[in-house]
Design a protein around this motif. Structure first.
Motif, PDB file in Angstrom:
ATOM      1  N   ASP A 170       0.801  -1.217  -0.092  1.00 29.56           N
ATOM      2  CA  ASP A 170      -0.057  -0.032  -0.150  1.00 29.56           C
ATOM      3  C   ASP A 170       0.792   1.171  -0.088  1.00 29.56           C
ATOM      4  O   ASP A 170       0.377   2.269  -0.597  1.00 29.56           O
ATOM      5  N   GLU A 171       1.899   1.329   0.540  1.00 29.04           N
ATOM      6  CA  GLU A 171       3.018   2.298   0.356  1.00 29.04           C
ATOM      7  C   GLU A 171       3.478   2.793  -0.874  1.00 29.04           C
ATOM      8  O   GLU A 171       3.772   3.650  -1.016  1.00 29.04           O
ATOM      9  N   PHE A 217       1.839   1.483  -3.737  1.00 29.42           N
ATOM     10  CA  PHE A 217       0.540   1.845  -4.464  1.00 29.42           C
ATOM     11  C   PHE A 217       0.314   3.413  -4.360  1.00 29.42           C
ATOM     12  O   PHE A 217      -0.392   3.960  -5.174  1.00 29.42           O
ATOM     13  N   ARG A 218       0.788   4.060  -3.245  1.00 29.64           N
ATOM     14  CA  ARG A 218       0.348   5.361  -3.125  1.00 29.64           C
ATOM     15  C   ARG A 218       1.117   6.188  -3.947  1.00 29.64           C
ATOM     16  O   ARG A 218       0.461   7.332  -4.338  1.00 29.64           O
ATOM     17  N   HIS A 219       2.151   5.890  -4.732  1.00 28.50           N
ATOM     18  CA  HIS A 219       2.869   6.516  -5.674  1.00 28.50           C
ATOM     19  C   HIS A 219       2.263   6.451  -7.058  1.00 28.50           C
ATOM     20  O   HIS A 219       2.812   7.011  -8.038  1.00 28.50           O
ATOM     21  N   ASP A 238      -0.315   6.465 -10.116  1.00 29.47           N
ATOM     22  CA  ASP A 238      -1.481   7.290 -10.345  1.00 29.47           C
ATOM     23  C   ASP A 238      -1.837   7.013 -11.785  1.00 29.47           C
ATOM     24  O   ASP A 238      -1.348   6.032 -12.361  1.00 29.47           O
ATOM     25  N   ARG A 265       0.376   4.360 -14.040  1.00 30.50           N
ATOM     26  CA  ARG A 265      -0.106   3.026 -13.874  1.00 30.50           C
ATOM     27  C   ARG A 265       0.535   2.140 -14.976  1.00 30.50           C
ATOM     28  O   ARG A 265       0.851   0.958 -14.521  1.00 30.50           O
TER      29      ARG A 265
END
Length: 83
Positions: free
Chosen positions: A56-57, A59-61, A63, A67
């Motif tokens: 999750d850390e 995936f925060r990057h 967008d 993608r």
């Protein structure tokens, strides 16, 4: 599915290096086990930070603009780790 805004062809070498992403990540591999046969029959590739940070850390990057690059970089990193 909407086409990626900044899509462009990339080679595997570029994907392996992150393909222009502004963050780095690594892969961890989770064995998938057949309990009846008592053997590992596959591995699941999991995204991790280079310092072991959870997915999750990372995936925060990701967008809409990163993608596609991230997806390709994951595929190449996972494949190169098992080749």
């Amino acid at each position: 599915m909407k086409p990626q805004k900044n899509y462009r062809e990339m080679g595997c070498r570029e994907c392996l290096g992150g393909g222009g992403l502004h963050f780095d990540f690594s892969m961890a591999f989770q064995p998938i086990v057949s309990l009846s046969r008592r053997e590992v029959f596959a591995y699941e590739a999991l995204v991790r930070g280079t310092d072991g940070a959870p997915a999750d850390e990372i995936f925060r990057h990701v967008d809409e603009n990163t993608r596609y690059r991230f997806d390709q970089a994951c595929r190449v990193k996972a494949r190169s780790a098992v080749s």
